[in-house]
Scaffold this motif. Sequence first.
Motif, PDB file in Angstrom:
ATOM      1  N   GLY A   1       0.788  -1.231   0.000  1.00  0.00           N
ATOM      2  CA  GLY A   1       0.000   0.000   0.000  1.00  0.00           C
ATOM      3  C   GLY A   1       0.814   1.273   0.000  1.00  0.00           C
ATOM      4  O   GLY A   1       0.261   2.370   0.120  1.00  0.00           O
ATOM      5  N   LYS A   2       2.127   1.176  -0.157  1.00  0.00           N
ATOM      6  CA  LYS A   2       3.010   2.344  -0.156  1.00  0.00           C
ATOM      7  C   LYS A   2       3.711   2.466  -1.502  1.00  0.00           C
ATOM      8  O   LYS A   2       4.076   1.471  -2.130  1.00  0.00           O
ATOM      9  CB  LYS A   2       4.052   2.228   0.963  1.00  0.00           C
ATOM     10  CG  LYS A   2       3.464   2.101   2.373  1.00  0.00           C
ATOM     11  CD  LYS A   2       4.572   1.949   3.393  1.00  0.00           C
ATOM     12  CE  LYS A   2       4.032   1.885   4.817  1.00  0.00           C
ATOM     13  NZ  LYS A   2       3.257   0.647   5.065  1.00  0.00           N
ATOM     14  N   VAL A   3       3.918   3.707  -1.937  1.00  0.00           N
ATOM     15  CA  VAL A   3       4.673   3.971  -3.166  1.00  0.00           C
ATOM     16  C   VAL A   3       6.130   4.164  -2.791  1.00  0.00           C
ATOM     17  O   VAL A   3       6.465   5.069  -2.015  1.00  0.00           O
ATOM     18  CB  VAL A   3       4.124   5.208  -3.911  1.00  0.00           C
ATOM     19  CG1 VAL A   3       4.993   5.538  -5.121  1.00  0.00           C
ATOM     20  CG2 VAL A   3       2.683   4.957  -4.352  1.00  0.00           C
ATOM     21  N   THR A   4       6.997   3.339  -3.354  1.00  0.00           N
ATOM     22  CA  THR A   4       8.396   3.295  -2.942  1.00  0.00           C
ATOM     23  C   THR A   4       9.357   3.772  -4.020  1.00  0.00           C
ATOM     24  O   THR A   4      10.560   3.580  -3.901  1.00  0.00           O
ATOM     25  CB  THR A   4       8.771   1.859  -2.526  1.00  0.00           C
ATOM     26  OG1 THR A   4       8.484   0.973  -3.627  1.00  0.00           O
ATOM     27  CG2 THR A   4       7.971   1.410  -1.319  1.00  0.00           C
ATOM     28  N   TYR A   5       8.819   4.375  -5.085  1.00  0.00           N
ATOM     29  CA  TYR A   5       9.675   4.946  -6.126  1.00  0.00           C
ATOM     30  C   TYR A   5       9.393   6.443  -6.178  1.00  0.00           C
ATOM     31  O   TYR A   5       8.251   6.857  -6.434  1.00  0.00           O
ATOM     32  CB  TYR A   5       9.424   4.292  -7.493  1.00  0.00           C
ATOM     33  CG  TYR A   5      10.560   4.539  -8.460  1.00  0.00           C
ATOM     34  CD1 TYR A   5      11.709   3.750  -8.424  1.00  0.00           C
ATOM     35  CD2 TYR A   5      10.499   5.579  -9.377  1.00  0.00           C
ATOM     36  CE1 TYR A   5      12.770   3.976  -9.293  1.00  0.00           C
ATOM     37  CE2 TYR A   5      11.546   5.821 -10.250  1.00  0.00           C
ATOM     38  CZ  TYR A   5      12.680   5.017 -10.203  1.00  0.00           C
ATOM     39  OH  TYR A   5      13.741   5.260 -11.055  1.00  0.00           O
ATOM     40  N   GLU A   6      10.414   7.251  -5.927  1.00  0.00           N
ATOM     41  CA  GLU A   6      10.211   8.678  -5.693  1.00  0.00           C
ATOM     42  C   GLU A   6       9.580   9.390  -6.880  1.00  0.00           C
ATOM     43  O   GLU A   6       8.677  10.224  -6.705  1.00  0.00           O
ATOM     44  CB  GLU A   6      11.534   9.338  -5.304  1.00  0.00           C
ATOM     45  CG  GLU A   6      11.367  10.777  -4.852  1.00  0.00           C
ATOM     46  CD  GLU A   6      12.641  11.359  -4.276  1.00  0.00           C
ATOM     47  OE1 GLU A   6      12.560  12.421  -3.624  1.00  0.00           O
ATOM     48  OE2 GLU A   6      13.721  10.756  -4.464  1.00  0.00           O
ATOM     49  N   ALA A   7      10.039   9.087  -8.096  1.00  0.00           N
ATOM     50  CA  ALA A   7       9.505   9.784  -9.268  1.00  0.00           C
ATOM     51  C   ALA A   7       8.015   9.508  -9.450  1.00  0.00           C
ATOM     52  O   ALA A   7       7.251  10.394  -9.849  1.00  0.00           O
ATOM     53  CB  ALA A   7      10.278   9.369 -10.517  1.00  0.00           C
ATOM     54  N   VAL A   8       7.583   8.299  -9.159  1.00  0.00           N
ATOM     55  CA  VAL A   8       6.159   7.959  -9.265  1.00  0.00           C
ATOM     56  C   VAL A   8       5.361   8.702  -8.197  1.00  0.00           C
ATOM     57  O   VAL A   8       4.297   9.263  -8.466  1.00  0.00           O
ATOM     58  CB  VAL A   8       5.958   6.437  -9.139  1.00  0.00           C
ATOM     59  CG1 VAL A   8       4.473   6.097  -9.044  1.00  0.00           C
ATOM     60  CG2 VAL A   8       6.598   5.717 -10.319  1.00  0.00           C
ATOM     61  N   ALA A   9       5.885   8.706  -6.973  1.00  0.00           N
ATOM     62  CA  ALA A   9       5.193   9.402  -5.884  1.00  0.00           C
ATOM     63  C   ALA A   9       5.031  10.889  -6.195  1.00  0.00           C
ATOM     64  O   ALA A   9       3.947  11.465  -6.007  1.00  0.00           O
ATOM     65  CB  ALA A   9       5.963   9.211  -4.579  1.00  0.00           C
ATOM     66  N   LEU A  10       6.085  11.512  -6.700  1.00  0.00           N
ATOM     67  CA  LEU A  10       6.036  12.935  -7.023  1.00  0.00           C
ATOM     68  C   LEU A  10       5.057  13.216  -8.156  1.00  0.00           C
ATOM     69  O   LEU A  10       4.298  14.182  -8.119  1.00  0.00           O
ATOM     70  CB  LEU A  10       7.431  13.444  -7.388  1.00  0.00           C
ATOM     71  CG  LEU A  10       8.443  13.543  -6.245  1.00  0.00           C
ATOM     72  CD1 LEU A  10       9.826  13.880  -6.782  1.00  0.00           C
ATOM     73  CD2 LEU A  10       8.008  14.600  -5.230  1.00  0.00           C
ATOM     74  N   GLU A  11       5.084  12.370  -9.177  1.00  0.00           N
ATOM     75  CA  GLU A  11       4.241  12.578 -10.349  1.00  0.00           C
ATOM     76  C   GLU A  11       2.759  12.432 -10.012  1.00  0.00           C
ATOM     77  O   GLU A  11       1.919  13.184 -10.527  1.00  0.00           O
ATOM     78  CB  GLU A  11       4.626  11.577 -11.446  1.00  0.00           C
ATOM     79  CG  GLU A  11       3.910  11.772 -12.759  1.00  0.00           C
ATOM     80  CD  GLU A  11       4.363  13.008 -13.523  1.00  0.00           C
ATOM     81  OE1 GLU A  11       3.535  13.570 -14.257  1.00  0.00           O
ATOM     82  OE2 GLU A  11       5.530  13.418 -13.376  1.00  0.00           O
ATOM     83  N   LEU A  12       2.442  11.469  -9.136  1.00  0.00           N
ATOM     84  CA  LEU A  12       1.038  11.130  -8.894  1.00  0.00           C
ATOM     85  C   LEU A  12       0.519  11.574  -7.534  1.00  0.00           C
ATOM     86  O   LEU A  12      -0.628  11.298  -7.187  1.00  0.00           O
ATOM     87  CB  LEU A  12       0.843   9.614  -9.062  1.00  0.00           C
ATOM     88  CG  LEU A  12       1.165   9.066 -10.462  1.00  0.00           C
ATOM     89  CD1 LEU A  12       0.946   7.567 -10.510  1.00  0.00           C
ATOM     90  CD2 LEU A  12       0.332   9.762 -11.533  1.00  0.00           C
ATOM     91  N   GLY A  13       1.357  12.256  -6.750  1.00  0.00           N
ATOM     92  CA  GLY A  13       0.881  12.843  -5.510  1.00  0.00           C
ATOM     93  C   GLY A  13       0.762  11.890  -4.331  1.00  0.00           C
ATOM     94  O   GLY A  13      -0.060  12.114  -3.436  1.00  0.00           O
ATOM     95  N   TYR A  14       1.593  10.860  -4.302  1.00  0.00           N
ATOM     96  CA  TYR A  14       1.619   9.943  -3.160  1.00  0.00           C
ATOM     97  C   TYR A  14       2.746  10.315  -2.206  1.00  0.00           C
ATOM     98  O   TYR A  14       3.753  10.921  -2.619  1.00  0.00           O
ATOM     99  CB  TYR A  14       1.840   8.496  -3.628  1.00  0.00           C
ATOM    100  CG  TYR A  14       0.647   7.868  -4.309  1.00  0.00           C
ATOM    101  CD1 TYR A  14      -0.280   7.133  -3.592  1.00  0.00           C
ATOM    102  CD2 TYR A  14       0.459   8.000  -5.685  1.00  0.00           C
ATOM    103  CE1 TYR A  14      -1.376   6.537  -4.217  1.00  0.00           C
ATOM    104  CE2 TYR A  14      -0.624   7.418  -6.324  1.00  0.00           C
ATOM    105  CZ  TYR A  14      -1.539   6.683  -5.580  1.00  0.00           C
ATOM    106  OH  TYR A  14      -2.612   6.111  -6.200  1.00  0.00           O
ATOM    107  N   ASP A  15       2.609   9.922  -0.954  1.00  0.00           N
ATOM    108  CA  ASP A  15       3.731  10.020  -0.027  1.00  0.00           C
ATOM    109  C   ASP A  15       4.789   9.008  -0.452  1.00  0.00           C
ATOM    110  O   ASP A  15       4.468   7.851  -0.751  1.00  0.00           O
ATOM    111  CB  ASP A  15       3.288   9.713   1.410  1.00  0.00           C
ATOM    112  CG  ASP A  15       2.374  10.794   1.969  1.00  0.00           C
ATOM    113  OD1 ASP A  15       2.489  11.944   1.525  1.00  0.00           O
ATOM    114  OD2 ASP A  15       1.539  10.461   2.838  1.00  0.00           O
TER     115      ASP A  15
END
Length: 372
Positions: free
Chosen positions: A348-362
């Motif tokens: 349930g966590k986003v662990t790739y920084e570029a994906v988190a930044l692009e899609l607004g996840y922590d």
Amino acid sequence: MRVGTVKEVKNHEYRVGLTPESVRELVTHGHEVWVEAGAGDGIGASDAAYAAAGAVLKPLAADIFGSCEMVVKVKEPQAAERAMLREGQVLYTYLHLAPDPEQTRDLVKSGVTAIAYETVTGPGGQLPLLKPMSQVAGRMSIQAGATALEKAHGGRGVLLGGVPGVLPGRVLVIGGGVVGFNAAQMAVGLGADVTILDRDPEVLERLGTHFESRAKTRFSNRANIEQMIAEAELVIGAVLIPGAAAPKLVTRDMLALMKPGAVLVDVAIDQGGCFETSHATTHADPTYIVDGIVHYCVANMPGAVARTSTYALNNVTLPHALRIADLGWKGALAANPHLAAGLNVSGGKVTYEAVALELGYDYVPVAEVVGN
């Protein structure tokens, strides 16, 4: 570990996550391998070949998703497949999450541990699990572009290599990485007039040394892009920012500078595309026209040459699959930082920084997840 692979369901996708030879390697390591019946048909690998390699054949994809601890695929799971994913399961495949909020949402919701081929690294920042498909796509981009240039396909009616007394077609390759290099190689081989744009002086020097006078190189900036697309019959978009959405280097306004019937081939479409007017197409309906310019934006180009692509892909994905199966995903990631870079979603966590930044996840660092 029980490892499984399924028949790909994306439009005209014929590759398969595991070849019979890869199954045999996993079985030799003491693992149980389940294969959906017919999964290898697209590469000429029969169910009998899988059975001879030690696989257990299952009639439905649901059997694989429901019982296997790790599922090995090629393309990102489609909506019906994502609905079958479950918490604690390992999904090992291409994902391309940055331009795909729906897939990311479903993976997060499922609790699956998703390891993306395209962000696994190698020495010197290379992307070894992406490289063979980039090689295939780069070479195919010229084939696809040459076909799209034919008048019957909406193109300008230009033969890339020309003929005696008639100038060859002009090819512009934007991006000098693996895709761009292979595209340029094929275009040069056909006798086209080739120019490659890139922003890295070292890349430009390497390309210049390799191609010598057979291809020209220029620094990539807006002015040079505008000048060169106005001259080109075929433009190849070959720009990659690992794990992130591709930058839009050719805007819609720039299409007005191009020759009517010129062709854009967007190899970066898996990451959202590097042309503003790009949207993903399929092998069934590969092109469309915007402002008189033909766009080819097939999101799984290597699927058309499935046998070559599958074996090239398995050569680089199997060693990591064996590590995950042998050590468990946490042990394998803890032991290998290059594989750890492939973890995009877990629990349930986003662990790739570029994906988190692009899609607004922590963003949650991999080390925090592996350490839990």
